[in-house]
Design a protein around this motif. Structure first.
Motif, mmCIF file in Angstrom:
data_model
loop_
_atom_site.group_PDB
_atom_site.id
_atom_site.type_symbol
_atom_site.label_atom_id
_atom_site.label_comp_id
_atom_site.label_asym_id
_atom_site.label_seq_id
_atom_site.Cartn_x
_atom_site.Cartn_y
_atom_site.Cartn_z
ATOM 1 N N ASP A 8 -8.378 13.626 8.388
ATOM 2 C CA ASP A 8 -8.874 12.697 9.402
ATOM 3 C C ASP A 8 -9.091 11.274 8.877
ATOM 4 O O ASP A 8 -9.328 10.358 9.653
ATOM 5 C CB ASP A 8 -10.172 13.213 10.028
ATOM 6 C CG ASP A 8 -11.335 13.219 9.049
ATOM 7 O OD1 ASP A 8 -11.079 13.283 7.833
ATOM 8 O OD2 ASP A 8 -12.488 13.176 9.510
ATOM 9 N N ASP A 9 -9.011 11.073 7.563
ATOM 10 C CA ASP A 9 -9.161 9.745 6.981
ATOM 11 C C ASP A 9 -7.770 9.135 6.800
ATOM 12 O O ASP A 9 -6.993 9.606 5.965
ATOM 13 C CB ASP A 9 -9.868 9.849 5.628
ATOM 14 C CG ASP A 9 -10.190 8.486 5.025
ATOM 15 O OD1 ASP A 9 -9.375 7.557 5.187
ATOM 16 O OD2 ASP A 9 -11.251 8.359 4.392
ATOM 17 N N PRO A 10 -7.431 8.079 7.554
ATOM 18 C CA PRO A 10 -6.078 7.509 7.498
ATOM 19 C C PRO A 10 -5.676 7.031 6.105
ATOM 20 O O PRO A 10 -4.519 7.183 5.709
ATOM 21 C CB PRO A 10 -6.148 6.333 8.481
ATOM 22 C CG PRO A 10 -7.278 6.652 9.387
ATOM 23 C CD PRO A 10 -8.278 7.394 8.550
ATOM 24 N N SER A 11 -6.608 6.466 5.357
ATOM 25 C CA SER A 11 -6.265 5.961 4.033
ATOM 26 C C SER A 11 -5.940 7.096 3.065
ATOM 27 O O SER A 11 -4.995 7.008 2.276
ATOM 28 C CB SER A 11 -7.411 5.101 3.478
ATOM 29 O OG SER A 11 -8.599 5.866 3.336
ATOM 30 N N VAL A 12 -6.710 8.174 3.140
ATOM 31 C CA VAL A 12 -6.439 9.332 2.283
ATOM 32 C C VAL A 12 -5.118 9.975 2.682
ATOM 33 O O VAL A 12 -4.293 10.325 1.833
ATOM 34 C CB VAL A 12 -7.588 10.364 2.381
ATOM 35 C CG1 VAL A 12 -7.224 11.643 1.620
ATOM 36 C CG2 VAL A 12 -8.876 9.774 1.838
ATOM 37 N N SER A 13 -4.908 10.124 3.981
ATOM 38 C CA SER A 13 -3.675 10.722 4.483
ATOM 39 C C SER A 13 -2.453 9.915 4.047
ATOM 40 O O SER A 13 -1.443 10.470 3.601
ATOM 41 C CB SER A 13 -3.738 10.808 6.006
ATOM 42 O OG SER A 13 -2.560 11.364 6.525
ATOM 43 N N ALA A 14 -2.557 8.593 4.155
ATOM 44 C CA ALA A 14 -1.436 7.732 3.776
ATOM 45 C C ALA A 14 -1.160 7.814 2.277
ATOM 46 O O ALA A 14 0.000 7.824 1.842
ATOM 47 C CB ALA A 14 -1.732 6.288 4.180
#
Length: 215
Positions: A8-14
């Protein structure tokens, strides 16, 4: 390899997707458990955060295991024993706590997916193992094992009757360098013993284990 990242964290996912893409994998990203349950069929492996937008990741894992035998690596900030044990008992193949080192993540990914490459049969008296079909039967009844439980069984079964060092078993299942004190190993071993009570896995204190040959 097609990797589904549920985070759910965009920065971690990216960051995860970027690292995996550079390593040659194809990634898709979702933030909701509902999307995991609808899109898992297009993936070879799932990287699952436990804090998703619409539901707890542990609930997602429980529901996923009712419909799919997909390799699952939990990647989460939760480092408590309760979450770790529940995830592994619910069918997670591995459990990583953030922040995750890239080389370790890639090694775990390779180890988890390698567990599906099998090619032989082993007869252990009341228990028969078909590696090609990935089936285990006990007294003629099929026993459902998670991919990691199956890999652990194979690591012991290939050396049945012989003592095997704990670290050697760990490396066969999780890859080189895996911590010998890992909770994951002990949880999966306990589950394996519970599901296959007709097999005797002897603990050799200070050394490792021996899967006893049938008498």
């Amino acid at each position: 390899m097609r990797v589904l990242i549920a985070e759910d964290d965009p920065s971690v996912s990216a960051a995860l997707a970027g690292a995996l893409n550079r390593a040659g994998h194809v990634c898709s990203r979702v933030t909701r458990g509902a999307d995991v349950l609808s899109e898992h069929g297009n993936a070879d492996v799932l990287m699952l955060d436990l804090g998703l937008e619409d539901m707890d990741g542990l609930d997602v894992l429980d529901r996923l295991r009712n419909v799919a035998d997909l390799p699952v690596i939990v990647v989460t900030a939760r480092d408590d024993e309760r979450s770790t044990v529940r995830a592994l008992r619910s069918g997670a193949d591995d459990y990583l706590v953030k922040p995750v080192r890239l080389h370790e993540l890639l090694a775990r990914l390779t180890a988890v997916t390698r567990r599906y490459a099998t090619s032989d049969r082993i007869d252990l008296g009341p228990v028969q193992i078909d590696e090609v079909a990935r089936q285990v039967r006990q007294d003629g009844t099929e026993v459902s094992l998670t991919p990691t439980e199956f890999a652990l069984l194979m690591a012991l079964a290939r050396s049945a009757g012989t003592a095997v060092e704990r670290q050697a078993v760990l490396e066969r299942v999780w890859g080189p360098g895996y911590a010998s004190t890992s909770r994951s190993f002990d949880v999966h071993l306990a589950q394996l013993r519970q599901k296959l009570p007709l097999l005797t896995i002897t603990t050799i204190r200070g050394f490792g284990f021996r899967l006893e040959l049938p008498s």
